[in-house]
Design a protein around this motif. Structure first.
Motif, PDB file in Angstrom:
ATOM      1  N   THR A  80       0.752  -1.032  -0.005  1.00  0.00           N
ATOM      2  CA  THR A  80       0.229  -0.035   0.017  1.00  0.00           C
ATOM      3  C   THR A  80       0.983   1.491  -0.009  1.00  0.00           C
ATOM      4  N   GLN A  81       0.345   2.320  -0.137  1.00  0.00           N
ATOM      5  CA  GLN A  81       0.914   3.567  -0.363  1.00  0.00           C
ATOM      6  C   GLN A  81       1.457   4.031   1.080  1.00  0.00           C
ATOM      7  N   GLU A  82       0.599   3.373   2.130  1.00  0.00           N
ATOM      8  CA  GLU A  82       0.789   3.787   3.768  1.00  0.00           C
ATOM      9  C   GLU A  82       2.381   2.819   3.871  1.00  0.00           C
ATOM     10  N   ASP A  83       2.338   1.569   3.465  1.00  0.00           N
ATOM     11  CA  ASP A  83       3.635   0.900   3.671  1.00  0.00           C
ATOM     12  C   ASP A  83       4.801   1.771   3.025  1.00  0.00           C
ATOM     13  N   ARG A  84       4.600   2.301   1.920  1.00  0.00           N
ATOM     14  CA  ARG A  84       5.681   3.046   1.398  1.00  0.00           C
ATOM     15  C   ARG A  84       6.099   4.398   2.188  1.00  0.00           C
ATOM     16  N   ALA A  85       5.154   5.079   2.637  1.00  0.00           N
ATOM     17  CA  ALA A  85       5.208   6.393   3.343  1.00  0.00           C
ATOM     18  C   ALA A  85       5.910   6.137   5.133  1.00  0.00           C
ATOM     19  N   ARG A  86       5.638   4.829   5.358  1.00  0.00           N
ATOM     20  CA  ARG A  86       6.231   4.556   6.639  1.00  0.00           C
ATOM     21  C   ARG A  86       7.755   4.111   6.413  1.00  0.00           C
ATOM     22  N   LYS A 130       9.670   7.209   5.711  1.00  0.00           N
ATOM     23  CA  LYS A 130       9.825   8.069   6.957  1.00  0.00           C
ATOM     24  C   LYS A 130      10.916   7.658   7.628  1.00  0.00           C
ATOM     25  N   TYR A 132       9.166  -1.415  -0.216  1.00  0.00           N
ATOM     26  CA  TYR A 132       7.974  -1.435   0.276  1.00  0.00           C
ATOM     27  C   TYR A 132       7.087  -2.123  -0.765  1.00  0.00           C
ATOM     28  N   GLN A 162       6.402  -3.996   8.850  1.00  0.00           N
ATOM     29  CA  GLN A 162       5.372  -4.516   7.848  1.00  0.00           C
ATOM     30  C   GLN A 162       4.486  -5.304   9.059  1.00  0.00           C
ATOM     31  N   GLU A 163       3.241  -4.672   9.218  1.00  0.00           N
ATOM     32  CA  GLU A 163       2.144  -5.190   9.969  1.00  0.00           C
ATOM     33  C   GLU A 163       1.586  -6.387   9.713  1.00  0.00           C
ATOM     34  N   LYS A 223       3.474   2.822  13.707  1.00  0.00           N
ATOM     35  CA  LYS A 223       2.178   3.672  13.553  1.00  0.00           C
ATOM     36  C   LYS A 223       2.097   4.521  14.960  1.00  0.00           C
TER      37      LYS A 223
END
Ligand SMILES: [Fe+2]
Length: 349
Positions: A135-141, A144, A178, A271-272, A348
């Motif tokens: 996901t884009q959220e995976d990438r963002a984390r 960061k 990611y 990765q959750e 998170k």
């Protein structure tokens, strides 16, 4: 349990969309004797559905007679591209390579990426791919955490089991995994979700104590009793403990290469949807162990080559070791505490 063709097709569509595949672009699907037929069929269908020009390049496996394991990530050195000008030309002319065989890092792979071709590795079983569609959220984390890691001069890792090791940083790039390839020349691995860098040559110092439940790859085993590794000037110089230590020592010694003991990549998992316990549920040959490499809050370190990061060390032996319950700090700031990722480290909030 199996997944349906529809589920895997939709997963590929999502990954190809995230990878910004455009109609009219060339996709080459790299396959070998280990390629999963459902993964191949759905990758091909999804790429065609995107309007891409789709090729398949099937290459014979290499190194099987030298490796002591069937694991796809266990033996580095020559690849099916070594001396294979025709295959290299096809891959360099592609916009996106879907690697369903495991083209390990090599100068040929660097050459393909340098020309702007994207490469996405995907060899885990279909249900694992579907569970961990990126996901884009995976990438963002990952990005960061990567920005913080890039600025760091030292990583220190400690644990109540007795680990206390320091790595000087700054000489090598950051590996951001990611799960999709959204930029020309980018390599990634679906599934993933972690970041790593390489310790400056000769700088790693301290002690790493593997505790019960820490994972050895390609052994694909959980350590059952402590293994104490002494780290001096960038190399593991002593491996002590019981049976797990003996098995690791004998395996590494079989390569007869002192460079096998060099510290390679170091980082942590984010990765959750990856789980520590998954390796206990699969046959060893069914997976490459990406759940272990990526589960959130692990400290993942390794021994062996650094040529994938632009270093000069090429050795056949490569050991990945995801550890639980470690505390990872960068220049004194906590990123992971006792196996839990803090927001500063990409966790998170
Ligand atoms: Fe590795």
């Amino acid at each position: 349990m199996p997944v349906s063709d529809k589920q895997l097709f939709e997963a590929w569509m999502e990954v190809l969309t995230l990878s910004e595949l455009q109609a009219g672009q060339s996709v080459t699907i790299l396959t070998s004797s280990n390629t999963h037929p459902q993964t191949l069929a759905m990758a091909s269908l999804a790429a065609q559905h995107k309007g891409a020009i789709v090729n398949r390049l099937d290459l014979p496996p290499v190194n099987g007679e030298k490796s002591l394991t069937r694991d796809l990530l266990s033996y580095f050195g020559t690849t099916p591209l070594t001396g294979n000008k025709a295959a290299l030309a096809a891959l360099k002319e592609s916009d996106l390579v879907l690697d369903l065989m495991v083209l390990l890092f090599s100068k040929e792979q660097h050459e393909i990426l340098a020309g702007g071709t994207k490469i996405l590795l995907a060899v885990e079983p279909p249900e694992v791919l579907v569970r961990m569609v990126p996901t884009q959220e995976d990438r963002a984390r990952v990005l960061k955490a990567s920005a913080r890691l890039r600025a760091a001069k030292e990583m220190r890792v400690t644990s109540t089991a007795g680990t206390d090791v320091r790595f000087a940083l700054g000489d090598f790039p950051i590996l951001e995994e990611y799960g999709f390839t959204d930029k020309p020349g980018r390599w990634d691995h679906w599934p993933s979700g972690f970041l790593a860098t390489w310790s400056n040559e000769g700088t790693a110092q301290g002690t790493i104590v593997l505790d019960r439940g820490d994972i050895l790859l390609p052994q694909k085993s959980y350590v059952t009793e402590p293994v104490t590794l002494t780290v001096q000037n960038g190399y593991v110089t002593k491996i002590e403990g019981g049976l797990d230590a003996d098995l690791l020592s004998e395996y590494m010694a079989s390569f007869n290469d002192p460079e096998s003991y060099a510290i390679s990549h170091i980082g942590w998992g984010l990765q959750e949807r990856a789980h520590w316990s998954v390796l206990s549920l699969y046959d060893r040959e069914a997976t490459t162990g990406m759940d272990g490499r990526a589960f959130a809050g692990n400290f993942l370190w390794s021994m062996g080559p650094n040529n994938e990061a632009g270093g000069t060390r090429e050795c056949a032996c490569h050991i990945d070791i995801p550890m639980r319950n470690c505390t990872v700090t960068l220049d004194g700031e906590e990123m992971v505490v006792a196996g839990k990722v803090l927001p500063a480290g990409g966790g998170k909030a």
